[in-house]
Structure formats: C-alpha cells, structure tokens
Write a protein that holds these residues in place. Structure first.
Motif, mmCIF file in Angstrom:
data_model
loop_
_atom_site.group_PDB
_atom_site.id
_atom_site.type_symbol
_atom_site.label_atom_id
_atom_site.label_comp_id
_atom_site.label_asym_id
_atom_site.label_seq_id
_atom_site.Cartn_x
_atom_site.Cartn_y
_atom_site.Cartn_z
ATOM 1 N N UNK A 163 0.831 -1.210 0.000
ATOM 2 C CA UNK A 163 0.000 0.000 0.000
ATOM 3 C C UNK A 163 0.862 1.256 0.000
ATOM 4 N N UNK A 164 1.949 1.225 0.771
ATOM 5 C CA UNK A 164 2.830 2.401 0.825
ATOM 6 C C UNK A 164 3.516 2.624 -0.521
ATOM 7 N N UNK A 165 3.835 1.548 -1.204
ATOM 8 C CA UNK A 165 4.473 1.668 -2.527
ATOM 9 C C UNK A 165 3.472 2.226 -3.537
ATOM 10 N N UNK A 166 2.231 1.755 -3.447
ATOM 11 C CA UNK A 166 1.233 2.108 -4.466
ATOM 12 C C UNK A 166 0.682 3.526 -4.268
ATOM 13 N N UNK A 223 -10.241 -4.779 -3.723
ATOM 14 C CA UNK A 223 -9.204 -3.748 -3.810
ATOM 15 C C UNK A 223 -8.229 -3.854 -2.638
ATOM 16 N N UNK A 224 -6.944 -3.753 -2.926
ATOM 17 C CA UNK A 224 -5.927 -3.875 -1.881
ATOM 18 C C UNK A 224 -5.554 -2.524 -1.319
ATOM 19 N N UNK A 243 -8.118 6.212 4.806
ATOM 20 C CA UNK A 243 -7.713 5.122 5.686
ATOM 21 C C UNK A 243 -6.203 5.201 5.889
ATOM 22 N N UNK A 244 -5.726 4.841 7.073
ATOM 23 C CA UNK A 244 -4.284 4.716 7.214
ATOM 24 C C UNK A 244 -3.868 3.357 6.668
ATOM 25 N N UNK A 245 -2.577 3.119 6.541
ATOM 26 C CA UNK A 245 -2.128 1.926 5.839
ATOM 27 C C UNK A 245 -2.525 0.639 6.545
ATOM 28 N N UNK A 246 -2.687 0.682 7.853
ATOM 29 C CA UNK A 246 -3.075 -0.548 8.543
ATOM 30 C C UNK A 246 -4.569 -0.803 8.417
#
Ligand code: SF4
Length: 339
Positions: free
Chosen positions: A285-288, A315-316, A322-325
C-alpha cells in the motif's frame, strides 16, 4: 527464427542454464523453461536484476511455507477446464504449457502437478456454459493460451461464439513479452475474427518490469494495437522485481506509451515455492499510494488482492481516508478502528 523453433530450443534444465549463463544454479522442486532469445535478455540484465530474479531458480523455492493453491482455484473448479469463481465469468484452462516458467508463479504447484483442472474436457465445458446462461465472459488462462496452435485457438473461439450468452472473451498471456515472434499474421487474424464474433475480445498481457518491454516486445504489442486488438496489462507486485513506487511508475508509463491500459496490479499471492517474492500488504500500500498523484487514472491500474482460500478479488489499496493498517482517518485526523 519462428516462435515454435524458439520454443523447442528453450533452456530446460540446470545443465542448460549452466552452459548458457556460465554459473551454477540450485536444484529446486520446480521445472525450468526459458527460450534462448529471452535468456539472452536475462544474461544482459545480469545477476540481481529484476529479469534474473523473475526467471532463474533460487534455493528459497524449496521452502515449504505458503499455500499450494493460494487463490482457491480448486474451490471453484468444475472439473471441465472451467473455474467458476464469479457469477458472470469463468476461467478456461486449455493448457498447462507456458512460454517461460516464472519462479514467482502463483499456479506453479498446480501446473507442475498437472492438476485435474487442466484435464481436456472441452465438450463438458461447452455443456456447462450452455446450462449456465449467467456466464457472459470466458477468460482463457493456463498455462498460456497463446502457446496453443492457431488451429486449436480458432476452434475454441468458434465453439464459444456459438453459445449465445457468451459475449466477451479475454486472453491472459505472457507470450507477447517472452516470445514476441508469436505475434504473427495468423494469430492476429484469429484475434481480429474474435473481435468480430464477440462484443469485446481483449488481450491481457502479463508484464512486471519495464525491462521486459524491449524493442521487439514493444513492436509486437503495437502490432496488436494497429490491428485494432484491445490490449490491457496485468502485473504482480514482487519483491526484488518491482517493489518500489519508481519501478511501478516506469512500468505503467511505458505501457501507457505503447497504448496498453494498465488494468490490474495484483498483490503478491502466498504461493508455496514463491514466498521469497512476497511483499507484505502494508508495504504494498505504501508503494502504491504515491502513484495516485503521479499517474492519471487511465495509466493507473487497480491494485487488488485475491483473498486466500478462493474468496475472490478485492481492492488492496485503502483510499486516503484510511491509514495503511486499515484504520479510518476522520476529517479531523482521528483514527477510528475498523473491525
Ligand atoms: S506464464 Fe503465467 S502461468 Fe506460466 S509460469 Fe508464468 S505466471 Fe505462471
């Protein structure tokens, strides 16, 4: 050199690899197959490159973590070459053969065991489609459908076109990237006729890194495009291959430049023998996330994850709220736990 000749002359075992690359590779539990023209590209890219990591055996393939059937093909297999996971579409598996064996393949255990989902039961597949009129799309997968002969491919397409309720065809393929010489007149004519027989007929190219898009590959893909064949792409997020925002940006930009619509970025699957490529979801998610700012919508694929066990795709990526978690961030910045 014809594509069939290239295919026949491929590197098929560790001795072939040693002779070609000049170094030893570990014995792993999965077969090896790399056409020589493509192997020359890997050799030029060198050890540690994305191409090297994607296609050359690694000792970690022998670890026994991960799942044998990570996306639950067997849960939805109909034992007639069809996997019916979603109401209106089916996967059709006419072959176990691929133009190359990718070390990260999510179906590597099923393919090397020649699982029964690949059994040749075409008449049963046709009967199933006739009896299940809610299915309006057939997706050729495998293996790789473009490894089939033109005659075989044309026969399948013709038979599906005679089922009134099937309106769309899709071909999932790695072949244009590995054996671009396969994109020849005969195949193009078949794909053009498919576009006339169905409301839509689409080619989904599997490509993971910009270095796979060499000049001959770009020419082959442009040829499809010039002949009015719709081309989309799908990619898998893989550690050591494309696990950075920059690598994905370069890939999707290059695809858009050759008129390919990036369609899906698959989150890595938990496949046995391929866990060395696994990227944790939070990292993915951080990469995308930054790609939303850097790419227009038409060059940005959907980042999706196949829920293990056959629950299908979802969807991922969490949107900015939303935060990443996965926790919701309210407008005033509070984090709300989502259960
Ligand atoms: S071409 Fe596709 S099915 Fe074949 S080994 Fe590669 S990822 Fe797996």
């Amino acid at each position: 050199m014809s594509w069939t000749h290239e295919f026949k002359e491929a590197l098929k075992n560790n001795q072939d690899l040693k002779d070609f690359f000049g170094c030893d590779f570990p014995q792993v539990n999965y077969p090896v197959f790399i056409p020589r023209v493509f192997a020359a590209k890997i050799l030029e890219a060198g050890p540690g490159s994305p191409l090297w990591n994607e296609f050359l055996p690694h000792i970690d393939e022998n670890k026994d973590d991960g799942r044998l059937d990570p996306i639950g093909d067997k849960v939805h297999a109909k034992n007639n070459q069809l996997i019916h996971r979603y109401e209106n579409r089916v996967l059709f598996t006419p072959t176990t053969v691929c133009p190359v064996l990718c070390r990260y393949c999510f179906r590597k255990n099923e393919l090397s065991a020649k699982d029964e989902i690949f059994d040749q039961k075409f008449q049963e597949a046709l009967s199933y489609l006739k009896a299940n009129s809610e299915v309006n799309e057939v997706i050729f997968t495998g293996g790789d459908p473009f490894i089939l002969s033109n005659e075989k491919l044309a026969t399948y397409i013709q038979e599906f076109s005679e089922i009134e309720t099937v309106k769309y065809l899709r071909f999932h393929t790695r072949t244009p990237v590995i054996l671009p010489s396969r994109i020849e007149e005969g195949l193009i004519a078949i794909l053009q006729s498919s576009a006339h027989l169905f409301k839509r007929s689409m080619v989904m190219i599997h490509v993971n890194h910009v270095s796979e898009l060499t000049d001959d590959v770009r020419e082959a893909i442009l040829l499809l495009n010039e002949n009015n064949i719709e081309v989309f792409s799908q990619s898998v997020l893989l550690k050591g291959v494309n696990d950075s925002t920059e690598a994905l940006y370069d890939l999707f930009t290059a695809l858009a430049d050759i008129k390919v619509k990036p369609y899906y970025l698959h989150h890595s699957d938990e496949a046995r023998g391929a866990m060395n490529f696994y990227v944790p979801l939070e990292e993915g998610r951080k990469i995308f996330a930054p790609l939303h700012n850097r790419l227009p919508g038409w060059a940005l694929p959907q980042y999706i994850i196949d829920i293990p066990g056959g629950h299908g795709k979802t969807p991922a990526f969490n949107p900015e709220s939303f935060e990443f978690s996965g926790n919701l961030i309210t407008k005033n910045g509070e984090k709300v736990k989502i259960i």
